[in-house]
Design a protein around this motif. Sequence first.
Motif, PDB file in Angstrom:
ATOM      1  N   SER A 298       0.979  -1.011  -0.152  1.00 12.06           N
ATOM      2  CA  SER A 298      -0.139   0.228  -0.035  1.00 12.06           C
ATOM      3  C   SER A 298       0.926   1.078   0.212  1.00 12.06           C
TER       4      SER A 298
ATOM      5  N   LEU B  43      -2.598   4.808   3.156  1.00 15.61           N
ATOM      6  CA  LEU B  43      -2.813   4.855   4.637  1.00 15.61           C
ATOM      7  C   LEU B  43      -3.789   5.788   5.063  1.00 15.61           C
TER       8      LEU B  43
ATOM      9  N   GLN C  89      -7.276   5.713   6.883  1.00 13.45           N
ATOM     10  CA  GLN C  89      -6.812   6.675   8.718  1.00 13.45           C
ATOM     11  C   GLN C  89      -8.415   7.183   8.602  1.00 13.45           C
TER      12      GLN C  89
END
Length: 93
Positions: free
Chosen positions: A2, A7, A11
């Motif tokens: 990734s 990410l 998140q």
Amino acid sequence: MSTREDLKREQRRFVVWVAVAAAAHAAVVLSAVLMQLYHIRTHPPLKVVSVSLVSLPGTPGPAGGPPAPSPAPAAPVPAPKVPEPPAPACRGG
């Protein structure tokens, strides 16, 4: 694997769901408080005074009732009379 953008996106999604869960918890707590306040305003408490433990003026006994009857004194029970046995006959000589 990734990338950094993936990410950050995950998140951000996690933060959004945590915020939704926190808002839902706050809404439940706030609604419980508001429902209690609404119930108190629409149903005022009854003004009832219990006088079962209060003595009223001018009446004897506990809580304004009649005095408890005292037990009658017990009459003495006489002992049963036992007849004396006849004296033995004596033969004289």
